[in-house]
Design an enzyme around this catalytic site. Sequence first.
Site, mmCIF file in Angstrom:
data_model
loop_
_atom_site.group_PDB
_atom_site.id
_atom_site.type_symbol
_atom_site.label_atom_id
_atom_site.label_comp_id
_atom_site.label_asym_id
_atom_site.label_seq_id
_atom_site.Cartn_x
_atom_site.Cartn_y
_atom_site.Cartn_z
ATOM 1 N N SER A 143 0.859 -1.189 0.000
ATOM 2 C CA SER A 143 0.000 0.000 0.000
ATOM 3 C C SER A 143 0.888 1.228 0.000
ATOM 4 O O SER A 143 2.034 1.191 0.487
ATOM 5 C CB SER A 143 -0.884 0.014 1.251
ATOM 6 O OG SER A 143 -1.497 1.278 1.437
ATOM 7 N N TYR A 156 -1.710 0.867 10.499
ATOM 8 C CA TYR A 156 -1.683 0.394 9.113
ATOM 9 C C TYR A 156 -0.347 0.740 8.467
ATOM 10 O O TYR A 156 0.231 -0.071 7.740
ATOM 11 C CB TYR A 156 -2.838 1.022 8.339
ATOM 12 C CG TYR A 156 -3.060 0.433 6.960
ATOM 13 C CD1 TYR A 156 -3.180 -0.934 6.784
ATOM 14 C CD2 TYR A 156 -3.177 1.264 5.851
ATOM 15 C CE1 TYR A 156 -3.386 -1.470 5.520
ATOM 16 C CE2 TYR A 156 -3.391 0.738 4.586
ATOM 17 C CZ TYR A 156 -3.490 -0.633 4.424
ATOM 18 O OH TYR A 156 -3.695 -1.160 3.169
#
Length: 258
Positions: A143, A156
Amino acid sequence: MPENTPASTAPFKHAVVTGASSGIGAATVRKLRSEGWSVVAVARRAERLEALAAETGAVPFAADVTIDDDVAALAAFVAGNGGLDTLINIAGGARGADPMATANNDDWEWMFQVNVLGTMKMVRAFLPALRAHGHGTILNLTSSAALAPYEGGGGYNAAKFGQKAITGALRLEEAEHNIRVIEVVPGLVQTDEFALNRLGGDPAAAAKVYEGVAEPLVAEDVADVVSYAVGLPHHINLDEIVIRPVAQAANHKLIRRL
């Protein structure tokens, strides 16, 4: 045979895809199947996998990539059903958007389990088969959260930074075995579940993530890039592919036209 001589020149058309029950994983299965790949589609939700299998002809296998016994059973199943030459780790996700001051243990632990340890367990289980094949490919979906931290993203960010790090280490370790290691790094992708799961199942909050963005990426966009990367001749390694919508010039700059 010399130690570094590839054992096989078989075509690269046998893939295992995790996270296949929704979003980018399901789109990747559809894309690969449309291009003639044999695909084992892996996810926890068996009923969704069965529907995807009926639609695409993929082989479903219900498993949780964080559970050792599930991963071992999957590896044994794949070995007994034609093997693989390409492992595509899509399974992952985010939970919570809390600042560090109120970080939630359960959210952080889940993100590390699925993004980091799940990827490690899948790679560890399938490396022997990929090495034996002689022309193996591993693609990890990380990501843009792995490229720059942001407020409310600490957990995250940390998980995806970790997944990025193990991807880089793997590339260094496995080049001598003729295994190419690809990292696809998506930015903003509008899917049915990512933001919804991250924000506690709140549809209104999830909708605000994409509000005013004219053309966010969708799962099929990322699947196209994944398919392209693993479909190239094996001597070509796309080490890191960052894919964002034009409206997202950087993690901190997103154009919203309300």
